[in-house]
Design a protein around this motif. Structure first.
Motif, short mmCIF file in Angstrom:
data_model
loop_
_atom_site.label_atom_id
_atom_site.label_comp_id
_atom_site.label_asym_id
_atom_site.label_seq_id
_atom_site.Cartn_x
_atom_site.Cartn_y
_atom_site.Cartn_z
N ASN A 113 0.86 -1.17 0.00
CA ASN A 113 0.00 0.00 0.00
C ASN A 113 0.90 1.23 0.00
N ASN A 114 0.39 2.39 0.34
CA ASN A 114 1.19 3.61 0.21
C ASN A 114 1.84 4.06 1.52
N GLN A 115 2.08 3.11 2.43
CA GLN A 115 2.85 3.45 3.61
C GLN A 115 4.29 2.96 3.42
N ALA A 116 5.24 3.58 4.10
CA ALA A 116 6.65 3.19 3.99
C ALA A 116 6.84 1.77 4.53
N VAL A 117 7.69 1.00 3.86
CA VAL A 117 8.03 -0.34 4.30
C VAL A 117 9.55 -0.48 4.25
N ALA A 118 10.16 -0.80 5.38
CA ALA A 118 11.62 -0.97 5.43
C ALA A 118 12.03 -2.19 4.60
#
Length: 330
Positions: A59-64
């Protein structure tokens, strides 16, 4: 992953079906079938494997460690452990813009889908959706269903409902971007011709710079959409001298090929930038116009993406013909 189950009722489904004016057999995503059971993926990332392919859907959240906030869709896709074509910080099949032709200097409004939460929903091991609640400015509510099918298909259905009646130019434009990581050949290829000519041949779509001669419409697409001028999203309305004759394009990535194909009826436009993902990272994009949209009516776009080893151009057309025979022409 930690999931939470979501249940809705048949009553809600009936109400939405009446509002959208759809028959039950036409409902596809959880937007038009809210009674569907699904799991929300709170981490915002799902790993999917099918055939020889593996992909990460975000989705459009940051993912490490790499994925930046604001981008959605396919963070990566790999065939048999090979390279992913997408810029790791960004994504492929990224829902980038929703606009109504009104110019704004506010980048948060220009890139509205980036700025508002998306929910990643898992329906089963091969079926996921990205849901976004109505956007504050354009009012578009949407759900994108990704079905991962062997041997190398991603079948996508995008459903949306305008929840606000703000159509100053009697259209909505929805725009997707795929950011490609330093390919040897930055071009898109499609069957088409120069505008005003007949016949068809393979066209190498190359643009001199971002926003110049960027968009290729279909030979059957004679629509003109009014908009504020100047318009800040230069990729949307700046057209090339070429038109496509079949709604399919491909780009090469080393020994692999990325193919995207559409239904003729959707009149999708191909768009490209030589630097959309940064210097040397082209954007292989497409866009879809909803003509004379109506508040609370459901609209649908259907397409298929393919990532596989490169064979030749005839193989690209075989993939497109298979899509048409499977119902992609309707």
């Amino acid at each position: 992953m930690n999931f939470r189950w979501h249940f809705t009722t048949l009553v809600a489904c009936s109400l939405l079906t009446v509002a959208a004016g759809l028959k039950g057999s036409e409902q596809v995503t959880t937007l038009s079938r809210p009674e569907s059971t699904y799991q929300v993926v709170p981490e915002g990332l799902a790993e999917v494997r099918w055939g020889k392919l593996a992909a990460q859907l975000v989705n459009n959240q940051a993912v490490a460690p790499d994925h930046a906030a604001g981008y959605n869709g396919l963070q990566s896709i790999r065939y048999d452990g090979g390279p992913s074509p997408f810029v790791p910080r960004f994504a492929g099949l990224n829902l980038e813009h929703v606009n109504n032709g009104v110019a704004t200097a506010d980048r948060d409004l220009q890139f509205e889908p980036r700025k508002h939460p998306m929910e990643l929903r898992r329906l089963d091991a091969e079926t996921y959706e990205l849901y976004q609640a109505p956007l504050p400015n354009t009012g578009l509510e949407s759900s994108t269903r990704f079905v991962f099918r062997e041997p190398h298909f991603i079948d996508v259905t995008f459903e949306c409902i305008p929840r606000l009646g703000r159509f100053p130019y009697a259209h909505l434009n929805v725009f997707w971007a795929s950011y490609i990581l330093k390919p040897e050949d930055m071009s898109l290829y499609f069957l088409g011709r120069k505008k005003g000519q007949k016949g068809e041949a393979w066209v190498q779509g190359v643009t001199p710079k971002h926003g110049v001669m960027a968009t290729h419409r279909g030979a059957k697409d004679h629509r003109q959409f009014q908009h504020d001028n100047p318009f800040p999203l230069t990729l949307v309305f700046n057209e090339s001298d070429y038109e496509y004759t079949r709604p399919v394009y491909y780009g090469r990535y080393g020994d692999f090929v990325w193919i995207v194909m559409f239904r003729e009826r959707d009149l999708v436009r191909f768009t490209q930038s030589p630097s959309g993902g940064g210097e040397g990272n082209p954007a292989w994009d497409f866009q879809w116009f909803i003509e004379r949209p109506r508040k609370d009516k459901l609209y649908r776009l259907v397409y298929r993406a393919v990532y596989k080893p490169w064979v030749d151009r005839q193989d690209v057309l075989r993939e497109y013909d298979q899509f048409v025979k499977s119902g992609g022409k309707d």
